[in-house]
Design a protein around this motif. Structure first.
Motif, PDB file in Angstrom:
ATOM      1  N   GLU A  49      -6.552  -1.070   4.493  1.00 30.05           N
ATOM      2  CA  GLU A  49      -7.805  -1.022   3.820  1.00 30.05           C
ATOM      3  C   GLU A  49      -9.006  -0.328   4.402  1.00 30.05           C
ATOM      4  N   PHE A  50      -8.886   0.161   5.398  1.00 32.31           N
ATOM      5  CA  PHE A  50     -10.217   0.957   5.900  1.00 32.31           C
ATOM      6  C   PHE A  50      -9.876   2.427   6.490  1.00 32.31           C
ATOM      7  N   GLU A  51      -8.500   2.767   6.615  1.00 26.20           N
ATOM      8  CA  GLU A  51      -8.014   4.017   6.684  1.00 26.20           C
ATOM      9  C   GLU A  51      -7.190   4.776   5.916  1.00 26.20           C
ATOM     10  N   ILE A  52      -6.111   4.103   5.473  1.00 28.44           N
ATOM     11  CA  ILE A  52      -5.353   4.853   4.595  1.00 28.44           C
ATOM     12  C   ILE A  52      -5.998   4.734   3.238  1.00 28.44           C
ATOM     13  N   ILE A  53      -6.200   3.675   2.541  1.00 30.27           N
ATOM     14  CA  ILE A  53      -6.858   3.899   1.046  1.00 30.27           C
ATOM     15  C   ILE A  53      -7.930   4.643   0.895  1.00 30.27           C
ATOM     16  N   PRO A  54      -8.950   4.803   2.057  1.00 30.74           N
ATOM     17  CA  PRO A  54     -10.154   5.549   1.915  1.00 30.74           C
ATOM     18  C   PRO A  54      -9.470   7.060   1.793  1.00 30.74           C
ATOM     19  N   GLN A  55      -8.481   7.218   2.536  1.00 28.50           N
ATOM     20  CA  GLN A  55      -7.778   8.854   2.663  1.00 28.50           C
ATOM     21  C   GLN A  55      -7.231   9.023   1.153  1.00 28.50           C
ATOM     22  N   LEU A  56      -6.650   7.909   0.703  1.00 34.79           N
ATOM     23  CA  LEU A  56      -6.101   8.290  -0.882  1.00 34.79           C
ATOM     24  C   LEU A  56      -7.077   8.886  -1.737  1.00 34.79           C
ATOM     25  N   PHE A  57      -8.196   8.149  -1.719  1.00 34.61           N
ATOM     26  CA  PHE A  57      -9.266   8.278  -2.867  1.00 34.61           C
ATOM     27  C   PHE A  57      -9.947   9.753  -2.480  1.00 34.61           C
ATOM     28  N   GLU A  58      -9.839   9.978  -0.975  1.00 37.60           N
ATOM     29  CA  GLU A  58     -10.074  11.747  -0.758  1.00 37.60           C
ATOM     30  C   GLU A  58      -9.251  12.745  -1.280  1.00 37.60           C
ATOM     31  N   TYR A  59      -7.717  12.286  -1.157  1.00 36.17           N
ATOM     32  CA  TYR A  59      -6.733  12.987  -1.864  1.00 36.17           C
ATOM     33  C   TYR A  59      -6.704  13.176  -3.451  1.00 36.17           C
ATOM     34  N   TRP A  60      -6.954  12.070  -3.979  1.00 41.52           N
ATOM     35  CA  TRP A  60      -7.183  12.118  -5.434  1.00 41.52           C
ATOM     36  C   TRP A  60      -8.405  11.726  -6.174  1.00 41.52           C
ATOM     37  N   ASP A 118      -4.020   2.595  -8.194  1.00 42.15           N
ATOM     38  CA  ASP A 118      -2.503   2.077  -8.270  1.00 42.15           C
ATOM     39  C   ASP A 118      -1.738   2.149  -6.927  1.00 42.15           C
ATOM     40  N   TRP A 119      -2.174   3.002  -5.964  1.00 39.76           N
ATOM     41  CA  TRP A 119      -1.376   3.008  -4.678  1.00 39.76           C
ATOM     42  C   TRP A 119      -2.148   1.997  -3.942  1.00 39.76           C
ATOM     43  N   ALA A 120      -3.402   1.775  -3.905  1.00 40.47           N
ATOM     44  CA  ALA A 120      -4.147   1.042  -3.113  1.00 40.47           C
ATOM     45  C   ALA A 120      -3.609  -0.498  -3.497  1.00 40.47           C
ATOM     46  N   VAL A 121      -3.267  -0.766  -4.723  1.00 44.38           N
ATOM     47  CA  VAL A 121      -2.620  -1.892  -5.229  1.00 44.38           C
ATOM     48  C   VAL A 121      -1.447  -2.218  -4.715  1.00 44.38           C
ATOM     49  N   ARG A 122      -0.503  -1.312  -4.438  1.00 48.08           N
ATOM     50  CA  ARG A 122       0.778  -1.358  -4.185  1.00 48.08           C
ATOM     51  C   ARG A 122       0.902  -1.710  -2.886  1.00 48.08           C
ATOM     52  N   LEU A 139       5.326  -4.975   8.353  1.00 43.89           N
ATOM     53  CA  LEU A 139       5.033  -3.926   8.410  1.00 43.89           C
ATOM     54  C   LEU A 139       6.102  -2.999   7.845  1.00 43.89           C
ATOM     55  N   ASN A 140       7.535  -3.577   7.996  1.00 48.71           N
ATOM     56  CA  ASN A 140       8.625  -2.747   7.340  1.00 48.71           C
ATOM     57  C   ASN A 140       8.340  -2.711   5.821  1.00 48.71           C
ATOM     58  N   ARG A 141       7.814  -3.733   5.026  1.00 43.28           N
ATOM     59  CA  ARG A 141       7.574  -3.473   3.700  1.00 43.28           C
ATOM     60  C   ARG A 141       6.533  -2.270   3.439  1.00 43.28           C
ATOM     61  N   VAL A 142       5.537  -2.277   4.242  1.00 37.32           N
ATOM     62  CA  VAL A 142       4.447  -1.127   4.225  1.00 37.32           C
ATOM     63  C   VAL A 142       5.061   0.031   4.399  1.00 37.32           C
ATOM     64  N   ARG A 154      -1.797  -2.959  -0.844  1.00 36.32           N
ATOM     65  CA  ARG A 154      -2.168  -4.406  -0.450  1.00 36.32           C
ATOM     66  C   ARG A 154      -0.902  -5.435  -0.934  1.00 36.32           C
ATOM     67  N   GLY A 155      -0.461  -5.182  -1.741  1.00 40.38           N
ATOM     68  CA  GLY A 155       0.628  -5.986  -2.155  1.00 40.38           C
ATOM     69  C   GLY A 155       1.599  -6.472  -1.059  1.00 40.38           C
ATOM     70  N   CYS A 156       1.902  -5.222  -0.299  1.00 37.02           N
ATOM     71  CA  CYS A 156       2.901  -5.454   0.854  1.00 37.02           C
ATOM     72  C   CYS A 156       2.410  -6.048   1.928  1.00 37.02           C
ATOM     73  N   TYR A 157       1.330  -6.133   2.263  1.00 34.65           N
ATOM     74  CA  TYR A 157       0.634  -6.889   3.510  1.00 34.65           C
ATOM     75  C   TYR A 157       0.437  -8.310   2.920  1.00 34.65           C
ATOM     76  N   ASP A 158       0.034  -8.434   1.572  1.00 28.64           N
ATOM     77  CA  ASP A 158      -0.200  -9.833   1.015  1.00 28.64           C
ATOM     78  C   ASP A 158       1.023 -10.729   0.800  1.00 28.64           C
ATOM     79  N   GLY A 159       2.183  -9.809   0.777  1.00 30.03           N
ATOM     80  CA  GLY A 159       3.200 -10.592   0.463  1.00 30.03           C
ATOM     81  C   GLY A 159       3.614 -10.559  -1.056  1.00 30.03           C
TER      82      GLY A 159
END
Length: 702
Positions: free
Chosen positions: A669-680, A689-693, A622-625, A695-700
């Motif tokens: 996955e289901f709240e923030i990333i969809p919001q980013l696609f609305e923004y951009w 690019d931000w979705a990958v970054r 969570l701190n990474r995210v 996901r990498g935080c919670y995937d470790g």
């Protein structure tokens, strides 16, 4: 009694009953018959006629009245005209207290009363004199009409003397100082840091000093009023009740001296001398506001109930409800704007009591509005019922309105500023500013991106200002594109049975009228998504009334044009505004200037938020995210603006305490990333690019 005196007595009884209250003439007359004798027997006055009905001219009795009371011609003119009831001079105000006490002692010695301090049902000496003086004036001037301003209903159950004030005071937290009050024959207030109040020339000066001492930012309006009232408004001769909690009385006393500052006392140094008349513990039906000091003059039915309970008179809950309804009616107006007179009030009450008996249905004490409306339909459609047919419908309508807007007072869980700061992720200086804005402007909009906790903050801001979690004083609605004036204020709606339409109040009108009946406490109307509605269409004529300096001004509403309406000063409006939805129009400029605006920002830097995150079982991911979200918000701010940032509330909730990793994945996955696609929406690569970054935080992986 000779015929002349008997005729005078009957004329007095009839006039007073008509103009000063039902049954009041019958109640006062026997005392006036023997008033001179009683005053001499009690050692209070002498050399006056035993039977006051022997004084049959206004000029003669005015001389007697002024000899006893030392009131001026100007005071008597105000009294006779009904403009006000002047206070008696201190000396008479003190000695007249003795009349009821000595009368009670006399009846106790004769075996009539069970206790010598039971003064129930004994009218005040000054009230008796006033009633006869007013009667004589209008008896000699039959073309004139007596109009009593701000009249209160009075009955034989108890006497409300409106020339004095009635106060209720709390003796410290949990009544801990009551023994000191009782033993020292005093009442007292805290806020000792103020020093001697004689050094303050205004209430505002006291408020400035109290504000300097407070660290929570809450404007000390109620505290200031309590101190000022204790210092300047309480007078010798006033009645003081001591309360415990919200439904218990510990004592009744009479204020016997001016304010003084006791520098030798260890605490509660602001003091007044009191002579205690009755001491014990009495439970009452009605409730007090949770305040240190309150003037009860606007609640005569409550004063009557307290005295009845203290004098061990049986209080039927229905009788208490009738008295409360009577008092409410006395403050209502007719369709033409005139005050309801005593005769009309009595007719309405009699009509409702008759309906209860005839139809075997409950009205007084009934809280189910639909049940009352159904009863009205039954009464109006029953052709065999004729007793009060002319006013039956309007009488039930009056009670429906009374019941619909009745405040609720109850014991609630306290809520402090410290609790707010431990529960809400904003800084203390921001809370101080929020409270100041709301208190000064009355109307506040919290704006910000989704997920910054606007709704959560709004409700707890109300709690903090109330000092308790009282859900009955918070009303919440959500605006949308179809929301209208008829939904918000009032409008015609189809009857449930499908025949015709009925005018129904909306949530704001109902809530405002409830707040108006409870001026001692603050109320909060919270509007979610305030910018989703057509504000001009929804608010209508309220555009003016919600302004801070227009509170209390009455106007006619669009539909109920015969009913005056105002927004009371103790009603605060808090709106929430989503700044990230491009589809929403800006607020109407006319309404915008009536609100203060405060932007709620993501609280990722807040110490309380960080403590919360680190207190979870698995805070690493969570701190990474959170660190990545901070970087994301920087880019969002540069390209879209601060109103589009990702808020901290996405990462708050009980689910994180159960399974931090799983909930974190769901939110990203289901709240923030969809919001980013609305923004951009016009740059999917950046959103990817931000979705990958993220996901990498919670995937470790990062």
């Amino acid at each position: 009694m000779n015929d002349a005196l008997n005729t005078q007595k009957e004329k007095y009884k009839a006039w007073v009953t008509e103009n000063l209250g039902e049954q009041t003439g019958r109640w006062y007359a026997p005392y006036l018959e023997k008033l001179g004798h009683l005053l001499e027997e009690f050692g209070l006055e002498s050399d006056y006629k035993e039977n006051f009905f022997e004084y049959q001219s206004y000029s003669e009795f005015k001389t007697i009245y002024q000899q006893m009371t030392e009131q001026s011609d100007e005071d008597i003119e105000r009294l006779i005209s009904g403009k006000s009831t002047p206070r008696y001079p201190k000396e008479f105000g003190t000695t007249r207290i003795q009349f009821r006490r000595k009368y009670a002692e006399n009846e106790f010695n004769q075996g009539i009363r069970s206790k010598p301090d039971n003064i129930g049902g004994i009218p005040d000496w000054g009230v008796l004199m006033r009633s006869y003086l007013i009667f004589l004036y209008y008896d000699e001037n039959p073309t004139l009409i007596f109009s009593r301003k701000g009249k209160n209903p009075v009955g034989p159950e108890g006497d409300i003397d409106d020339s004095i004030n009635y106060w209720v005071i709390s003796p410290g937290e949990n009544s801990r100082l009551w023994d000191s009050f009782l033993g020292g024959n005093i009442i007292a207030l805290g806020w000792d840091y103020l020093g001697d109040l004689g050094s303050y020339d205004s209430k505002e000066a006291i408020e400035r000093k109290m504000t300097e001492q407070r660290a929570d930012g809450v404007r000390p309006t109620n505290d200031t009023k309590a101190v000022w009232d204790f210092y300047r408004e309480i007078q010798t001769g006033d009645t003081i009740y001591v309360k415990e909690g919200i439904k218990r009385i510990l004592a009744r006393g009479v204020v016997m001296g001016d304010y003084y500052f006791d520098i030798e006392a260890s605490e509660y140094k602001h003091r007044r001398k009191v002579e205690w008349q009755q001491v014990g513990k009495w439970e009452i039906h009605q409730t007090f506001a949770q305040k240190t000091l309150t003037c009860l003059n606007n609640y005569p039915n409550l004063i009557q109930e307290i005295d009845q309970v203290m004098n061990e008179d049986f209080i039927d809950p229905k009788t208490a409800e009738v008295n409360e309804f009577r008092n409410w009616l006395s403050n209502q107006v007719t369709d033409t704007g005139a005050d309801l007179n005593d005769k009309t009030i009595s007719q309405k009450i009699a009509a409702l009591q008759d309906i209860e008996q005839h139809f075997d249905r409950t009205i007084f004490g009934e809280t189910d509005i639909e049940e009352l409306k159904q009863l009205k339909d039954i009464v109006m459609s029953d052709e065999t019922y004729q007793n009060y047919k002319g006013i039956a419908g309007s009488s039930i309508d009056s009670y429906i309105r009374y019941a619909e807007f009745k405040p609720t007072v109850q014991e609630n869980e306290p809520f402090t500023v410290e609790q707010f700061l431990s529960d809400v992720f904003i800084e203390k200086q921001d809370l101080v500013r929020l409270i100041s804005l709301l208190e000064n402007k009355k109307n506040l909009i919290l704006k910000g991106a989704p997920g910054v906790g606007k709704t959560y903050i709004a409700k707890r801001l109300a709690y903090a200002m109330m000092g308790e979690k009282d859900e009955t004083r918070i009303q919440m609605v959500q605006f949308h594109q179809s929301y209208s004036y008829e939904d918000f204020i009032e409008g015609f709606r189809p009857k449930p049975e499908g025949e015709g339409f009925v005018l129904k109040p909306g949530p704001f009108l109902k809530f405002a009228r409830t707040a108006e009946r409870d001026p001692e406490r603050d109320y909060f109307f919270i509007i979610d998504e305030i910018n989703r509605g057509n504000m001009s269409k929804i608010f209508g004529e309220l555009m003016m009334l919600i302004e801070a300096d227009k509170r209390g001004i009455q106007i006619n509403l669009l539909y109920s044009s015969n009913s005056k309406f105002s927004v009371p000063p103790n009603l605060y409006i808090i709106g929430m505004m989503n700044t990230a939805d491009r589809s929403l129009a800006l607020l109407d400029y006319a309404l915008r200037r009536r609100f203060s605006f405060f932007e709620i920002k993501p609280a990722f830097q807040n110490d309380t938020f960080n403590s919360y995150v680190n207190g979870l079982e698995n805070p690493v991911a969570l701190n990474r995210v959170v660190d990545e979200i901070k970087s994301l918000n920087n880019q969002i701010t540069e390209e879209l603006g601060t109103g589009f940032q990702i808020g901290h509330s996405y990462f708050v909730g009980d689910a994180y305490k159960v399974d931090t990793a799983n909930r974190l994945e769901e939110v990203i996955e289901f709240e923030i990333i969809p919001q980013l696609f609305e923004y951009w929406f016009d740059n999917e690569q950046k959103a990817n690019d931000w979705a990958v970054r993220l996901r990498g935080c919670y995937d470790g992986e990062k």
